[in-house]
Design a protein around this motif. Structure first.
Motif, mmCIF file in Angstrom:
data_model
loop_
_atom_site.group_PDB
_atom_site.id
_atom_site.type_symbol
_atom_site.label_atom_id
_atom_site.label_comp_id
_atom_site.label_asym_id
_atom_site.label_seq_id
_atom_site.Cartn_x
_atom_site.Cartn_y
_atom_site.Cartn_z
ATOM 1 N N ARG A 164 0.835 -1.209 0.000
ATOM 2 C CA ARG A 164 0.000 0.000 0.000
ATOM 3 C C ARG A 164 0.869 1.259 0.000
ATOM 4 N NH1 ARG A 164 0.170 -2.253 4.970
ATOM 5 N NH2 ARG A 164 0.757 -0.915 6.746
ATOM 6 N N THR A 165 0.352 2.284 -0.643
ATOM 7 C CA THR A 165 1.054 3.566 -0.725
ATOM 8 C C THR A 165 0.277 4.687 -0.066
ATOM 9 O OG1 THR A 165 0.042 3.984 -2.892
ATOM 10 C CG2 THR A 165 2.222 2.912 -2.862
ATOM 11 N N ALA A 166 -0.886 4.353 0.526
ATOM 12 C CA ALA A 166 -1.697 5.355 1.213
ATOM 13 C C ALA A 166 -2.350 4.710 2.422
ATOM 14 C CB ALA A 166 -2.770 5.913 0.269
ATOM 15 N N ALA A 167 -2.812 5.542 3.335
ATOM 16 C CA ALA A 167 -3.559 5.033 4.491
ATOM 17 C C ALA A 167 -4.739 4.216 3.986
ATOM 18 C CB ALA A 167 -4.039 6.188 5.358
ATOM 19 N N THR A 168 -4.885 3.003 4.513
ATOM 20 C CA THR A 168 -5.868 2.056 3.980
ATOM 21 C C THR A 168 -6.718 1.496 5.102
ATOM 22 O OG1 THR A 168 -4.351 1.439 2.196
ATOM 23 C CG2 THR A 168 -6.171 -0.077 2.668
ATOM 24 N N VAL A 169 -8.021 1.410 4.809
ATOM 25 C CA VAL A 169 -8.965 0.810 5.753
ATOM 26 C C VAL A 169 -9.578 -0.417 5.093
ATOM 27 C CG1 VAL A 169 -11.032 1.132 7.149
ATOM 28 C CG2 VAL A 169 -9.482 3.068 6.751
ATOM 29 N N LEU A 170 -9.406 -1.575 5.715
ATOM 30 C CA LEU A 170 -10.024 -2.812 5.247
ATOM 31 C C LEU A 170 -11.272 -3.037 6.094
ATOM 32 C CD1 LEU A 170 -9.620 -5.205 3.289
ATOM 33 C CD2 LEU A 170 -8.453 -6.402 5.157
ATOM 34 N N ILE A 171 -12.427 -3.157 5.429
ATOM 35 C CA ILE A 171 -13.689 -3.122 6.151
ATOM 36 C C ILE A 171 -14.552 -4.324 5.771
ATOM 37 C CG2 ILE A 171 -14.863 -1.723 4.384
ATOM 38 C CD1 ILE A 171 -16.182 -0.151 6.667
ATOM 39 N N GLY A 172 -15.376 -4.806 6.725
ATOM 40 C CA GLY A 172 -16.315 -5.879 6.436
ATOM 41 C C GLY A 172 -16.169 -7.044 7.397
ATOM 42 N N TRP A 173 -17.173 -7.948 7.376
ATOM 43 C CA TRP A 173 -17.113 -9.147 8.219
ATOM 44 C C TRP A 173 -16.013 -10.053 7.678
ATOM 45 C CZ3 TRP A 173 -20.800 -13.923 8.106
ATOM 46 C CH2 TRP A 173 -20.562 -14.730 9.228
ATOM 47 N N GLY A 174 -14.956 -10.227 8.460
ATOM 48 C CA GLY A 174 -13.823 -11.032 8.047
ATOM 49 C C GLY A 174 -12.605 -10.229 7.679
ATOM 50 N N ALA A 175 -12.644 -8.915 7.872
ATOM 51 C CA ALA A 175 -11.484 -8.097 7.523
ATOM 52 C C ALA A 175 -10.234 -8.555 8.266
ATOM 53 C CB ALA A 175 -11.781 -6.624 7.827
ATOM 54 N N ALA A 176 -10.402 -9.018 9.493
ATOM 55 C CA ALA A 176 -9.241 -9.434 10.281
ATOM 56 C C ALA A 176 -8.624 -10.743 9.786
ATOM 57 C CB ALA A 176 -9.629 -9.583 11.745
ATOM 58 N N LEU A 177 -9.314 -11.469 8.890
ATOM 59 C CA LEU A 177 -8.747 -12.700 8.347
ATOM 60 C C LEU A 177 -7.522 -12.413 7.484
ATOM 61 C CD1 LEU A 177 -11.981 -14.599 7.239
ATOM 62 C CD2 LEU A 177 -10.587 -15.035 9.278
#
Length: 615
Positions: free
Chosen positions: A131-144
Motif C-alpha cells: 500500500r502507498t496510502a492510508a488504507t482501511v479494510l472493512i467488512g465481516w472477516g477483515a481481520a482474516l
C-alpha cells in the motif's frame, strides 16, 4: 411521527453498565479521528493499515459513508467484495445446516474462513503489504487478511437489532433474500451466521483497539443516541468489572398474535401498539448491554459478557457444564386481554442433540406474576386418552375446518398469582389467555414444537408453523392427569424461616437442571451466589436495592417485575427495601443451576422436594 403517551412506570427499560473511570464514549467524526491518530502513531514512517471488522447485519454502505466522510484521504477496501466466496457456493456449503424446514436447522460449527476464498485473501494481503496510502479494510472477516493492523476496530451488533432490520426487509449476509420469510432469515442467522460470527469476534476481543456501536449505524433500536465508539480497554474493563456487581440487560418487547396488555399498563409501554406478547428480560443471547460514561452509551450484545467473562459470570462449575453459554432464561409472556399461546411441547435432550446439534434442551416453567380469575395453564394429557387419536386430530386440525378439541386431550388447571408450574421437556403445555407469565427456563428458546395454534395466522398474515411430527416424537404420553398432579402441582416447600424472611423451594421438577427459590421478606434478605450465577426477579413489592455487605459494589436499584443478574463472582449480597419503598412485603424468585452450590444439599432430597408449586 408521534406516539401515544405511555403510563408512568418505574420499570427501567434502559439499564446501563458503567465504563471504567476515565473512559468515555467517542462520538461522530472524532471517533474515526481517534482511530486514525493511533494508526499513524503505530505505523511510524509507513502508510497505516486499519482493520474494521463487522458483525453480519451491520449497515456496511452507511458505515463506509461515515468513515469516508470523516477520513476522505483514506483508501477503503471492502473485504467481502474482494474475497468472499460466491453466495451460491456458501449456500451449498450450509445447505445441510439450513434444511428445508421453515424454522429449524442444525447448529453450524464452521469458522468464518470457510466463507472466504483463501487465494483471493492471500492476493489481498499482498496488495495491502504494498500500500502507498492510508488504507482501511472493512467488512465481516477483515481481520482474516490483516492479522497485524496498525489499528483494529470491531463493529458489533445485537441479534435483536438484526431481527428488526430483517423484518424491515434487510437480507442475510451477502444474500438476495430481503423479501424472504422472516422466519427463514432468522433461521439462517441462528443456526449459521451468528454461530460463525460469535466464534470469529471471540478471537478478536483481546486484540481490538476500539469497539463501535453498530446498532446505531443506519437504524436505531430505540435508544436515542448517535453512533458511539469506546476503546478496547474500556470494553474489556467494563465487562471485567461487570461480573463483580449485579446488573441488568436491556429488555426488549415484541407484539404477537396472542399478545396482551398487562405490560403496557404495568411497565409503561406504548399504548398505540396493538399488544405486547413477549419481553425478553434476561436472554443474553438476544439482549443488549448499554456501556455508559454517564452522558453517552454504546450498545453491545449481552452475549459479549458471556463470551469474555464466562468463569466470573457463570461460576466454575456452571462454566464447566455449559461452556460460554448463559443457561438460564427469564422472559415475560403476556396474554392479559389476549389469547392462548400455541399448544406445544419441547424436545427431549437426546432428540435436540441428535436432530439439531444443541447440547441441552428447553425445560421450562411458568411463574404467574398476575392472572385474571379465568386464567388457566394447559399442562399434561388427560388420563386415558388415545395417543393415535390425538395425533390424528392434530394433523386434521391443520385444515381450517377441523379445529383441535384441546379440552378433550389436555388438562386445564386454574392459574393464580404466584403459582409456579414446572414444565419438563416432553410435557404438552401452554399458557391460556389472561395470564402474565414470568417464564423461567433453560435458554434454547427457539426449539418449540407447536402442535395446535388455534387456527391463527402470524402478524405477517402467514400461518404460523406447526410441527406435529417433531412433537409426536417427543410427547411423553405417561404425563397424564395423575402424573402432573403428583409431580408438577404440589405446594411450595418451606426451607427456612428467620424473622420476617421465608425461603421456599418452588421447583423445578427433578428432571430439570434449574433450581428456583422464592424469598419473602419485609426489610431485607441475605443471599450468596455460592459460586454460581443467580438470576432473580422482583415478583412482589415496588422497589428494592441490591447491596454488598462489604461495600464491594455500588447498590443497584430494582423495581417491580425487573429481572437482574448476580454474577457468580459477587458472592454475598443483600436485597433490601429502599427509603422510597411503599410496599409492606416483598418477594423475589431466584434461579440457579442445580448441583453447583452447597445449598443444593439443604432440605429434603431432590426426588422428594423439587416439584412444581401452586401457591
Amino acid at each position: 411521527m408521534t406516539t401515544a403517551p405511555v403510563q408512568k412506570s418505574s420499570y427501567d427499560r434502559y439499564p446501563t453498565v458503567p465504563l471504567p473511570a476515565g473512559e468515555s464514549v467517542i462520538t461522530g467524526a472524532a471517533a474515526w479521528h481517534r482511530v486514525r491518530d493511533l494508526a499513524y502513531e503505530r505505523a511510524e514512517d509507513r502508510p497505516p493499515l486499519i482493520v474494521v471488522d463487522t458483525y453480519p447485519g451491520v449497515d456496511l454502505p452507511e458505515l463506509t459513508r461515515q468513515l469516508a466522510e470523516a477520513w476522505p484521504t483514506a483508501v477503503i477496501i471492502d473485504v467481502e467484495q474482494e474475497a468472499a466466496k460466491p453466495i451460491e457456493e456458501i449456500d451449498a456449503r450450509i445447505a445441510d445446516n439450513l434444511t428445508d424446514d421453515r424454522v429449524f436447522g442444525v447448529m453450524s460449527h464452521l469458522r468464518l474462513n470457510a466463507f472466504y476464498d483463501q487465494e483471493r485473501l492471500a492476493a489481498l494481503a499482498e496488495r495491502l503489504a504494498d500500500r502507498t496510502a492510508a488504507t482501511v479494510l472493512i467488512g465481516w472477516g477483515a481481520a482474516l487478511t490483516a492479522t497485524r493492523p496498525d489499528a483494529l476496530v470491531l463493529v458489533d451488533l445485537a441479534r435483536w437489532e438484526i431481527q428488526q432490520r430483517q423484518r424491515a426487509g434487510a437480507p442475510n449476509w451477502r444474500s438476495a433474500n430481503g423479501a424472504e420469510d422472516n422466519l427463514r432469515k432468522y433461521k439462517r442467522g441462528f443456526f449459521v451466521e451468528w454461530r460463525v460470527a460469535d466464534r470469529h469476534k471471540r478471537d478478536l476481543f483481546a486484540k481490538i483497539d476500539f469497539l463501535l456501536d453498530g446498532n446505531a449505524i443506519g437504524h436505531s433500536s430505540g435508544v436515542v443516541r448517535g453512533p458511539g465508539m469506546i476503546t478496547g480497554d474500556a470494553f474489556r474493563g467494563a465487562l471485567a468489572a461487570a461480573v463483580n456487581a449485579p446488573l441488568r440487560v436491556v429488555p426488549f418487547f415484541d407484539p404477537g398474535v396472542w399478545g396482551g396488555h398487562w405490560m403496557q399498563d404495568k411497565l409503561g409501554l406504548d399504548t398505540e401498539t396493538p399488544n405486547y406478547a413477549w419481553c425478553f428480560d434476561c436472554v443474553p443471547e438476544e439482549n443488549s448491554l448499554l456501556l455508559s460514561d454517564g452522558d453517552h452509551a454504546v450498545e453491545i450484545p449481552a452475549l459479549d459478557l458471556v463470551l469474555t467473562q464466562p468463569r466470573g459470570l457463570l461460576g466454575a462449575k456452571t462454566y464447566a457444564r455449559f461452556g460460554a453459554e448463559f443457561p438460564i432464561r427469564f422472559d415475560f409472556l403476556d396474554t392479559v386481554g389476549g389469547g392462548n399461546l400455541s399448544l406445544q411441547v419441547h424436545p427431549l435432550t437426546d432428540y435436540i442433540t441428535d436432530t439439531f446439534g444443541m447440547h441441552y434442551t428447553q425445560d421450562e416453567s411458568y411463574y404467574l406474576l398476575d392472572a385474571d380469575e379465568d386464567a388457566v395453564v394447559y399442562l399434561g394429557l388427560k388420563s386415558g386418552i388415545d395417543p393415535d387419536a390425538m395425533i390424528a386430530d392434530l394433523r386434521a386440525a391443520q385444515q381450517a375446518d377441523h379445529p383441535f378439541d384441546t379440552e378433550k386431550y389436555v388438562n386445564a388447571f386454574p392459574a393464580r398469582k404466584h403459582d409456579h408450574f414446572s414444565i419438563p421437556a416432553g410435557t404438552v403445555h401452554c399458557s391460556g389467555a389472561n395470564s402474565m407469565v414470568l417464564e423461567i427456563s433453560a435458554t434454547p428458546f427457539i426449539f418449540t414444537f407447536k402442535l395446535w395454534d388455534w387456527g391463527r395466522v402470524g402478524l405477517d398474515g402467514v400461518p404460523r408453523p406447526v410441527h406435529v411430527d417433531h412433537g409426536a416424537a417427543n410427547i411423553q404420553w405417561d404425563r397424564d392427569t395423575e402424573w402432573v398432579t403428583e409431580h408438577l402441582l404440589q405446594g411450595p416447600e418451606e426451607l427456612s424461616r428467620d424473622g420476617d424472611v421465608i425461603e421456599e423451594r418452588t421447583g423445578l421438577h427433578e428432571l430439570e437442571f434449574i433450581e428456583v427459590r422464592r424469598h419473602w421478606f419485609e426489610n431485607h434478605a441475605d443471599h450468596d451466589t455460592d459460586g454460581t450465577v443467580n438470576v432473580l426477579n422482583l415478583v412482589e413489592g415496588d422497589e428494592v436495592e441490591v447491596i454488598s455487605p462489604t461495600g464491594a459494589f455500588a447498590p443497584l436499584r430494582i423495581h417491580y417485575a425487573e429481572t437482574f443478574i448476580i454474577p457468580a463472582a459477587v458472592g454475598p449480597y443483600r436485597i433490601r427495601r429502599t427509603e422510597n419503598s411503599q410496599s409492606t412485603r416483598f418477594a423475589t424468585v431466584k434461579a440457579y443451576v442445580r448441583g453447583t452450590t452447597r445449598t443444593d444439599q439443604e432440605g429434603p432430597a431432590l426426588a422428594a422436594g423439587n416439584k412444581g408449586v401452586r401457591s
